[in-house]
Design a protein around this motif. Structure first.
Motif, PDB file in Angstrom:
ATOM      1  N   HIS A 218      28.657  66.541  20.786  1.00  0.00           N
ATOM      2  CA  HIS A 218      28.175  67.559  19.845  1.00  0.00           C
ATOM      3  C   HIS A 218      26.905  67.134  19.108  1.00  0.00           C
ATOM      4  CE1 HIS A 218      31.682  70.381  19.943  1.00  0.00           C
ATOM      5  NE2 HIS A 218      32.217  69.322  20.496  1.00  0.00           N
ATOM      6  N   GLY A 219      26.068  66.351  19.761  1.00  0.00           N
ATOM      7  CA  GLY A 219      24.808  65.972  19.138  1.00  0.00           C
ATOM      8  C   GLY A 219      23.798  67.105  19.207  1.00  0.00           C
ATOM      9  N   VAL A 220      23.028  67.285  18.147  1.00  0.00           N
ATOM     10  CA  VAL A 220      21.962  68.282  18.135  1.00  0.00           C
ATOM     11  C   VAL A 220      20.717  67.655  17.520  1.00  0.00           C
ATOM     12  CG1 VAL A 220      23.393  70.355  18.087  1.00  0.00           C
ATOM     13  CG2 VAL A 220      22.840  69.230  15.947  1.00  0.00           C
ATOM     14  N   TYR A 221      19.597  67.881  18.164  1.00  0.00           N
ATOM     15  CA  TYR A 221      18.337  67.393  17.618  1.00  0.00           C
ATOM     16  C   TYR A 221      17.208  68.129  18.324  1.00  0.00           C
ATOM     17  CZ  TYR A 221      14.959  64.194  15.573  1.00  0.00           C
ATOM     18  OH  TYR A 221      13.924  63.665  14.853  1.00  0.00           O
ATOM     19  N   GLN A 222      16.268  68.634  17.563  1.00  0.00           N
ATOM     20  CA  GLN A 222      15.147  69.374  18.138  1.00  0.00           C
ATOM     21  C   GLN A 222      13.905  68.508  18.081  1.00  0.00           C
ATOM     22  OE1 GLN A 222      13.987  73.049  16.176  1.00  0.00           O
ATOM     23  NE2 GLN A 222      13.659  73.985  18.171  1.00  0.00           N
ATOM     24  N   ARG A 223      13.458  68.066  19.234  1.00  0.00           N
ATOM     25  CA  ARG A 223      12.292  67.198  19.314  1.00  0.00           C
ATOM     26  C   ARG A 223      11.043  68.040  19.546  1.00  0.00           C
ATOM     27  NH1 ARG A 223      16.750  64.818  20.745  1.00  0.00           N
ATOM     28  NH2 ARG A 223      17.080  62.615  20.278  1.00  0.00           N
ATOM     29  N   THR A 224      10.116  67.940  18.631  1.00  0.00           N
ATOM     30  CA  THR A 224       8.882  68.712  18.744  1.00  0.00           C
ATOM     31  C   THR A 224       7.718  67.867  19.245  1.00  0.00           C
ATOM     32  OG1 THR A 224       8.402  68.268  16.407  1.00  0.00           O
ATOM     33  CG2 THR A 224       9.596  70.298  16.925  1.00  0.00           C
ATOM     34  N   PHE A 225       7.936  66.562  19.352  1.00  0.00           N
ATOM     35  CA  PHE A 225       6.927  65.670  19.916  1.00  0.00           C
ATOM     36  C   PHE A 225       7.633  64.389  20.344  1.00  0.00           C
ATOM     37  CE2 PHE A 225       7.312  64.584  15.484  1.00  0.00           C
ATOM     38  CZ  PHE A 225       7.241  63.191  15.468  1.00  0.00           C
ATOM     39  N   GLY A 226       6.941  63.588  21.118  1.00  0.00           N
ATOM     40  CA  GLY A 226       7.535  62.336  21.569  1.00  0.00           C
ATOM     41  C   GLY A 226       6.775  61.796  22.759  1.00  0.00           C
ATOM     42  N   SER A 227       7.437  60.981  23.555  1.00  0.00           N
ATOM     43  CA  SER A 227       6.801  60.385  24.725  1.00  0.00           C
ATOM     44  C   SER A 227       7.833  60.246  25.843  1.00  0.00           C
ATOM     45  CB  SER A 227       6.202  59.011  24.383  1.00  0.00           C
ATOM     46  OG  SER A 227       7.230  58.101  23.998  1.00  0.00           O
ATOM     47  N   LYS A 228       7.316  60.107  27.045  1.00  0.00           N
ATOM     48  CA  LYS A 228       8.158  59.910  28.228  1.00  0.00           C
ATOM     49  C   LYS A 228       7.533  58.793  29.059  1.00  0.00           C
ATOM     50  CE  LYS A 228       9.150  64.908  28.494  1.00  0.00           C
ATOM     51  NZ  LYS A 228      10.571  64.954  28.166  1.00  0.00           N
ATOM     52  N   ARG A 229       8.386  57.919  29.574  1.00  0.00           N
ATOM     53  CA  ARG A 229       7.920  56.847  30.456  1.00  0.00           C
ATOM     54  C   ARG A 229       8.352  57.169  31.882  1.00  0.00           C
ATOM     55  NH1 ARG A 229      10.081  52.186  30.090  1.00  0.00           N
ATOM     56  NH2 ARG A 229      11.975  52.794  28.954  1.00  0.00           N
ATOM     57  N   LEU A 230       7.381  57.180  32.788  1.00  0.00           N
ATOM     58  CA  LEU A 230       7.661  57.609  34.153  1.00  0.00           C
ATOM     59  C   LEU A 230       7.195  56.593  35.182  1.00  0.00           C
ATOM     60  CD1 LEU A 230       6.156  60.260  32.476  1.00  0.00           C
ATOM     61  CD2 LEU A 230       7.386  61.419  34.302  1.00  0.00           C
ATOM     62  N   HIS A 231       7.871  56.629  36.321  1.00  0.00           N
ATOM     63  CA  HIS A 231       7.420  55.887  37.497  1.00  0.00           C
ATOM     64  C   HIS A 231       7.224  56.901  38.614  1.00  0.00           C
ATOM     65  CE1 HIS A 231       6.987  52.917  40.647  1.00  0.00           C
ATOM     66  NE2 HIS A 231       7.928  53.540  41.345  1.00  0.00           N
ATOM     67  N   HIS A 232       5.988  57.361  38.757  1.00  0.00           N
ATOM     68  CA  HIS A 232       5.687  58.313  39.817  1.00  0.00           C
ATOM     69  C   HIS A 232       5.645  57.558  41.138  1.00  0.00           C
ATOM     70  CE1 HIS A 232       3.591  61.310  42.226  1.00  0.00           C
ATOM     71  NE2 HIS A 232       3.952  62.211  41.306  1.00  0.00           N
ATOM     72  N   PRO A 233       6.354  58.035  42.151  1.00  0.00           N
ATOM     73  CA  PRO A 233       6.478  57.263  43.387  1.00  0.00           C
ATOM     74  C   PRO A 233       5.166  57.047  44.129  1.00  0.00           C
ATOM     75  CG  PRO A 233       7.365  59.482  43.666  1.00  0.00           C
ATOM     76  CD  PRO A 233       7.106  59.298  42.201  1.00  0.00           C
ATOM     77  N   ILE A 234       4.156  57.849  43.830  1.00  0.00           N
ATOM     78  CA  ILE A 234       2.872  57.688  44.497  1.00  0.00           C
ATOM     79  C   ILE A 234       1.807  57.161  43.543  1.00  0.00           C
ATOM     80  CG2 ILE A 234       1.037  58.843  45.763  1.00  0.00           C
ATOM     81  CD1 ILE A 234       3.689  58.554  47.273  1.00  0.00           C
ATOM     82  N   ALA A 235       1.722  57.768  42.350  1.00  0.00           N
ATOM     83  CA  ALA A 235       0.630  57.420  41.427  1.00  0.00           C
ATOM     84  C   ALA A 235       0.904  56.142  40.647  1.00  0.00           C
ATOM     85  CB  ALA A 235       0.375  58.581  40.462  1.00  0.00           C
ATOM     86  N   GLY A 236       2.170  55.825  40.383  1.00  0.00           N
ATOM     87  CA  GLY A 236       2.505  54.611  39.653  1.00  0.00           C
ATOM     88  C   GLY A 236       3.111  54.888  38.287  1.00  0.00           C
ATOM     89  N   ASP A 237       3.150  53.849  37.444  1.00  0.00           N
ATOM     90  CA  ASP A 237       3.783  53.938  36.128  1.00  0.00           C
ATOM     91  C   ASP A 237       2.808  54.502  35.101  1.00  0.00           C
ATOM     92  OD1 ASP A 237       5.940  52.793  37.310  1.00  0.00           O
ATOM     93  OD2 ASP A 237       5.761  50.844  36.323  1.00  0.00           O
ATOM     94  N   LEU A 238       3.347  55.340  34.224  1.00  0.00           N
ATOM     95  CA  LEU A 238       2.529  55.877  33.133  1.00  0.00           C
ATOM     96  C   LEU A 238       3.429  56.345  32.000  1.00  0.00           C
ATOM     97  CD1 LEU A 238       1.263  59.497  33.884  1.00  0.00           C
ATOM     98  CD2 LEU A 238       3.008  58.375  35.272  1.00  0.00           C
ATOM     99  N   THR A 239       2.831  56.428  30.830  1.00  0.00           N
ATOM    100  CA  THR A 239       3.504  56.968  29.644  1.00  0.00           C
ATOM    101  C   THR A 239       2.719  58.185  29.174  1.00  0.00           C
ATOM    102  OG1 THR A 239       4.346  54.808  28.951  1.00  0.00           O
ATOM    103  CG2 THR A 239       4.225  56.527  27.273  1.00  0.00           C
TER     104      THR A 239
END
Length: 291
Positions: A218-239
């Motif tokens: 029952h967690g609730v939270y509305q995120r209006t900004f933030g960041s994501k860390r990704l590992h794109h299988p072709i382009a590579g790692d980025l935030t």
């Protein structure tokens, strides 16, 4: 899913997470057998009787005033999203059919043009239930090609939990997936008459044990900004950092705009991905660009 039960479960879980010391309660010498506040302590802090709060926590069909709800929210230490969710739950309990939810959402042509103009930045427009209503070329390359999916499956949360490629794409998948769950809870409370939202929750609960576990918290939270860390299988790692903008005149539609820091490795990776998409069709991470 009973709205009264939702209210009762939410209040009990919020009370179990509340910190007595932070609430300003002096030590009374009694041993706390369970974490959080006691019912009588919440009632005291909120300025209501213990019996009244107990009935509220039991999900009884009572209609407290906004002032009482705000007092209970303060007693439980709820943030803005939790306070909004509490008001929505009580409001939907008292008025289960207070508004009708349209079945189909559409993005107006001007917003499609806006997405296309943001060519150097991934951008999405999400609607109710985290449905993906529109995505520009770079967003389709960075995340997945939502346009290639059947219309009923173009949903960000569904993709996050049911597509193994999403779990491989996000280095911080647990955080991003939990965000989806908490946003869905807010959406369902605000749109209780939406059968598609309930169908989505039922599907995800059935097919993902992790979704079911987080939904039951029952967690609730509305995120209006933030960041994501990704590992794109072709382009590579980025935030990527993201900001959200609610569309004027379409409050159920939200623009998600993703950016990277200037002169950073992430910017280089995103620029590389953008240059590739100019000559190759986007069909999702790992499929858009052959090695």
């Amino acid at each position: 899913m009973s709205l009264n039960r939702e209210l009762a479960d939410f209040l009990r879980r919020a009370r179990s997470k509340a910190d007595p010391a932070r609430a300003g309660l002096p030590p009374d010498g009694r041993i706390r057998r369970v974490p959080g506040l006691r019912r009588e302590e919440v009632a005291l802090l909120a300025g209501v009787s213990t019996d009244y709060y107990t009935r509220l926590e039991q999900g009884r069909r009572i209609t407290p005033s906004d002032q009482v709800l705000d007092a209970v929210a303060r007693a439980l230490g709820l943030d803005d999203a939790g306070r909004t969710y509490l008001h929505e739950l009580v409001g939907t309990t008292a008025r289960p059919a207070r508004r009708r939810t349209p079945a189909v959402q559409r993005v107006r042509p001007g917003l499609h043009q806006l997405l296309d103009s943001l060519d150097g930045h991934p951008a999405l427009i999400l609607g109710r239930r985290t449905d993906v209503l529109a995505a520009n070329r770079l967003a389709r390359a960075l995340f997945t090609d939502f346009d290639a999916m059947p219309p009923r499956e173009r949903n960000y949360s569904r993709w996050m939990f049911l597509d193994s490629a999403a779990q491989q794409l996000f280095l911080d998948w647990d955080e991003q997936a939990r965000n989806c769950v908490e946003n869905l809870r807010l959406d369902l409370a605000a749109n209780p008459g939406d059968p598609l939202a309930r169908d989505l929750v039922a599907t995800l609960s059935e097919r993902s044990s992790q979704f079911r576990t987080w939904w039951d918290e029952h967690g609730v939270y509305q995120r209006t900004f933030g960041s994501k860390r990704l590992h794109h299988p072709i382009a590579g790692d980025l935030t990527v950092a993201y900001e959200t903008l609610t569309m004027p005149g379409d409050h159920d539609q939200t623009l998600f705009l993703y950016t990277t820091e200037p002169a950073s490795t992430s910017r280089d990776v995103l620029n590389l991905l953008a240059s590739w998409t100019l000559t190759r069709p986007s069909t999702g991470p790992g499929h858009a660009f052959p090695p």
